[in-house]
Design a protein around this motif. Structure first.
Motif, PDB file in Angstrom:
ATOM      1  N   MET A  29       0.830  -1.203   0.000  1.00 45.84           N
ATOM      2  CA  MET A  29       0.000   0.000   0.000  1.00 45.84           C
ATOM      3  C   MET A  29       0.870   1.261   0.000  1.00 45.84           C
ATOM      4  O   MET A  29       0.619   2.206  -0.731  1.00 45.84           O
ATOM      5  CB  MET A  29      -0.872  -0.009   1.252  1.00 45.84           C
ATOM      6  N   SER A  81       0.938   3.918  -3.099  1.00 46.24           N
ATOM      7  CA  SER A  81       0.512   5.306  -2.891  1.00 46.24           C
ATOM      8  C   SER A  81       1.705   6.233  -2.716  1.00 46.24           C
ATOM      9  O   SER A  81       1.539   7.441  -2.645  1.00 46.24           O
ATOM     10  CB  SER A  81      -0.391   5.391  -1.669  1.00 46.24           C
ATOM     11  N   ALA A 129      -6.751   3.200   5.059  1.00 44.46           N
ATOM     12  CA  ALA A 129      -7.362   3.440   3.753  1.00 44.46           C
ATOM     13  C   ALA A 129      -8.730   2.808   3.667  1.00 44.46           C
ATOM     14  O   ALA A 129      -9.291   2.645   2.599  1.00 44.46           O
ATOM     15  CB  ALA A 129      -6.472   2.897   2.641  1.00 44.46           C
ATOM     16  N   THR A 146     -11.027  -0.071  -1.479  1.00 39.19           N
ATOM     17  CA  THR A 146      -9.684   0.474  -1.752  1.00 39.19           C
ATOM     18  C   THR A 146      -9.597   1.021  -3.174  1.00 39.19           C
ATOM     19  O   THR A 146      -8.956   2.048  -3.401  1.00 39.19           O
ATOM     20  CB  THR A 146      -8.560  -0.573  -1.566  1.00 39.19           C
ATOM     21  N   THR A 166      -8.512   4.806  -3.771  1.00 36.15           N
ATOM     22  CA  THR A 166      -7.329   5.196  -4.539  1.00 36.15           C
ATOM     23  C   THR A 166      -7.703   6.011  -5.770  1.00 36.15           C
ATOM     24  O   THR A 166      -7.014   6.968  -6.111  1.00 36.15           O
ATOM     25  CB  THR A 166      -6.490   3.973  -4.971  1.00 36.15           C
ATOM     26  N   ASN A 220      -6.486   9.792  -6.355  1.00 33.85           N
ATOM     27  CA  ASN A 220      -5.702  10.177  -7.530  1.00 33.85           C
ATOM     28  C   ASN A 220      -6.296  11.374  -8.244  1.00 33.85           C
ATOM     29  O   ASN A 220      -5.590  12.110  -8.921  1.00 33.85           O
ATOM     30  CB  ASN A 220      -5.595   9.004  -8.506  1.00 33.85           C
ATOM     31  N   LEU A 279      -3.618  -4.057  -5.130  1.00 37.06           N
ATOM     32  CA  LEU A 279      -4.861  -3.817  -4.392  1.00 37.06           C
ATOM     33  C   LEU A 279      -5.561  -5.145  -4.084  1.00 37.06           C
ATOM     34  O   LEU A 279      -6.142  -5.310  -3.001  1.00 37.06           O
ATOM     35  CB  LEU A 279      -5.783  -2.894  -5.192  1.00 37.06           C
TER      36      LEU A 279
END
Lengths: 347, 327
Positions: free
Chosen positions: A74, A78, A88, A125, A129, A133, A230
């Protein structure tokens, strides 16, 4: 020389691991599980070992290494050292999955719980994410903060559902991390799959950590590797949450500590990371079993206390190092004239 | 050879690249120059497959780059974007190892190790190969990244502003290294440069971009002349030759800033140390000096108006603003 030091560190960790492994097997309310009794073929000793002690120890090994690896991946994806499955929303989503599985199918079977937990944490997740982003956050520290809020949101939905459908007792069971949940260890063995995947793809994950352009330059399919990461995170979160409940801080502090000891090249450090995580949880588990012997505390409590302290130390050391490096860089500017760097032959 | 054919690239509204076609000559340094927001970095990204092409074709040795596997392209083309601190504890040797990924997929063989050592030695990094990237100076870090690109062992090397954040010594060193890549290792280098003088001194070809189009391209001697550069940068260039290299002076001709400003004749007289006295002689001198002042004022006005025409100060500021907006 550096490699020698690393080898010695690893050897130390392995020795520690073996010691803790046998200590963990040895501790328990029934004291006749000794080496001699086992050699003599004492049936009771063997039954306890095989049906309780060994599964528990294996659960510790798998959950600890799995969560450490999930945290590492992770953080690599990230590119943020403060990310982990629990910052998260992955863990919280797994909880939501389990509650929904219980409400809709009224089952407590491990496989169905794990499948639900996996789906929920993967979707969660992915959502997190992709949202992260799109929005531009000024400071990376805000991302885990947003993640924690997001996790809190999911948790509150879980609580609401549990309250509405009168299954609050489930909430209490699943939110209490412990290795003493007899009979639900089965699901923990699923973690072996993401662990093997993580080791196989470790070099790709280290490259991902250097950024998207960097990965593309080296011919890596960035999106595919991120997705694989992920999936690994979701699988580990789901399986460990179903089997032993939340183990806070593992995914956060273990990768950070490993990085400060061994560096950030995942391919080289992933084994050390697992060993480190396992040893850490072994120690925490042994403490929580001994402190009110023959009863035991919830291991997540011990981990929270020890992990919290370590995390504080880590943060403070980080701040100190930053200040120091600022002073050093000022010094560097002054002493640059005396810089004796190897000159490149110009031709 | 890498060829770009009719590339259109859009973000949001406008075209960032508008019908760009370019043949990149082999075994030479090609410098991309242009004002901010002219599309240099986008062109570099498209040519080096970091950015997916929206419309048009990129050909690598006459094969469309889209039909080649990314891993295979990575053996042909290496690209280095700006390399600020990566924030990870990775040693130089480990970073260079990453460069071998397209060839070995993470499992290093003897050939790979040889190549890694070779690249580290080529960049003179052997003494510090176990140092972490974040402990290095800007110049060393840049060299470490170049070593990684070398280990990648590609024919084509794309560099996006490699001189950013380097001081003069390291910038010159970096350009020498890039020359060496072409001369000794027969590589083809495409480089985005901000400083036209570095392009003039080290590149073989220059491609000038403006508003998403290539407006001029050619060998350095044809490109570094005031007619071309004035147009590219919307700015007045003064070009001199020094030791066979052309040097651009682009600091503007704001000569009126250096001229003292007088509000009245008396101020002028005071400034030149004129003595006010009543003698006839002094009076005649004063008269001629007052005449001088008017002459002086006349020239000052002339210079200032000329400056305004040629320098077009406001235009320059506006174009800069546009550039930053586009970024």
């Amino acid at each position: 020389m550096r490699q020698n030091i690393l080898k010695n560190k690893r050897l130390l960790m392995i020795v520690l691991f073996i010691l803790l492994f046998f200590t963990s097997l040895r501790i328990g309310a029934v004291s006749n599980v000794t080496f001699i009794n086992l050699l003599k073929g004492n049936k009771l000793a063997w039954t306890i070992l095989m049906s309780s002690r060994l599964p528990r120890t294996l659960a510790i090994i798998l959950a600890a290494s799995g969560l450490s690896v999930a945290g590492l991946i992770m953080q690599s994806i990230s590119r943020n050292k403060f990310m982990s499955p629990s910052t998260a929303g992955a863990t919280n989503a797994a909880g939501l999955g389990i509650i929904i599985a219980f409400i809709t199918l009224s089952t407590q079977s491990g496989i169905i719980q794990t499948i639900f937990a996996f789906c929920f944490s993967l979707v969660s997740t992915l959502l997190f994410t992709s949202v992260i982003n799109r929005i531009h956050v000024r400071d990376v520290v805000y991302i885990p903060l947003i993640g924690m809020m997001y996790g809190g949101l999911i948790s509150s939905i879980t609580t609401l559902l549990a309250y509405q459908f009168d299954v609050m007792h489930m909430m209490q069971t699943i939110n209490n991390g412990s290795f003493a949940r007899v009979g639900s260890y089965g699901m923990i063995y699923i973690i072996a799959i993401p662990l093997i995947l993580a080791v196989i793809y470790s070099s790709k994950f280290s490259i991902i950590g250097l950024g998207e352009d960097f990965s593309k330059n080296l011919g890596l399919n960035y999106n595919r590797v991120v997705f694989l990461g992920l999936v690994i995170i979701a699988l580990v979160s789901a399986a460990s949450f179903t089997a032993v409940g939340p183990l806070p801080f593992i995914g956060l502090i273990i990768p950070n500590m490993t990085a400060s000891f061994y560096g950030d090249n995942i391919k080289k450090t992933i084994i050390d990371l697992m060993l480190f995580g396992i040893n850490f949880v072994f120690v925490c588990d042994i403490i929580s079993r001994l402190i009110i012997f023959p009863f035991e505390m919830s291991v997540s409590l011990t981990i929270s206390i020890i992990g919290g302290v370590i995390f504080m130390f880590y943060v403070i050391a980080n701040i100190k190092r930053k200040n120091k490096s600022q002073i050093q860089s000022n010094d560097k500017l002054i002493s640059r004239k005396n810089d004796k760097e190897p000159q490149i032959a110009h031709d | 050879m890498i060829q770009l054919k009719n590339i259109f690239q859009t973000y949001g509204k406008g075209h960032v690249l508008n019908d760009v076609s370019l043949d990149i000559p082999d075994n030479a340094i090609t410098a991309l120059i242009g004002a901010n927001g002219a599309g240099k970095s986008t062109l570099l990204g498209v040519a080096s497959r970091l950015l997916p092409v929206i419309s048009g074709d990129v050909l690598l040795d006459n094969v469309n780059i889209r039909s080649i596997k990314t891993r295979e392209v990575a053996k042909q083309i290496a690209v280095l974007k700006q390399t600020q601190s990566i924030g990870l504890k990775v040693t130089i040797a480990e970073l260079v190892e990453f460069g071998r990924f397209p060839h070995c997929g993470g499992r290093l063989k003897a050939v790979d190790k040889e190549k890694i050592d070779e690249s580290i030695n080529f960049m003179k990094l052997n003494d510090i190969r176990d140092k972490f990237i974040d402990e290095l100076s800007g110049g060393q870090r840049q060299r470490a990244f170049i070593a990684m690109i070398l280990a990648q062992d590609t024919k084509y090397v794309f560099l996006d502003e490699p001189l950013n954040n380097l001081d003069i010594k390291y910038s010159v060193e970096m350009m020498h290294i890039i020359r060496k890549l072409v001369k000794r290792l027969n590589k083809t280098v495409v480089i985005v440069l901000h400083d036209i003088n570095f392009a003039s001194a080290y590149a073989d070809y220059i491609v000038a971009m403006k508003d998403g189009k290539i407006i001029n391209q050619g060998a350095v001697k044809d490109m570094v002349c005031s007619d071309v550069l004035n147009n590219v940068f919307d700015h007045n260039f003064n070009i001199i030759e020094h030791m066979g290299k052309r040097v651009c002076l682009y600091y503007g001709n704001h000569s009126h800033d250096l001229i003292p400003n007088f509000n009245s004749e008396d101020e002028f007289l005071n400034q030149i140390g004129h003595n006010h006295s009543a003698t006839e002689l002094d009076k005649s001198i004063e008269k001629s000096r007052r005449r001088d002042f008017f002459k002086f004022q006349y020239f000052v006005d002339k210079i200032k108006s000329k400056d305004k025409k040629t320098c077009s100060n406001e235009n320059e500021i506006e174009s800069r603003k546009e550039g930053t907006k586009m970024n």
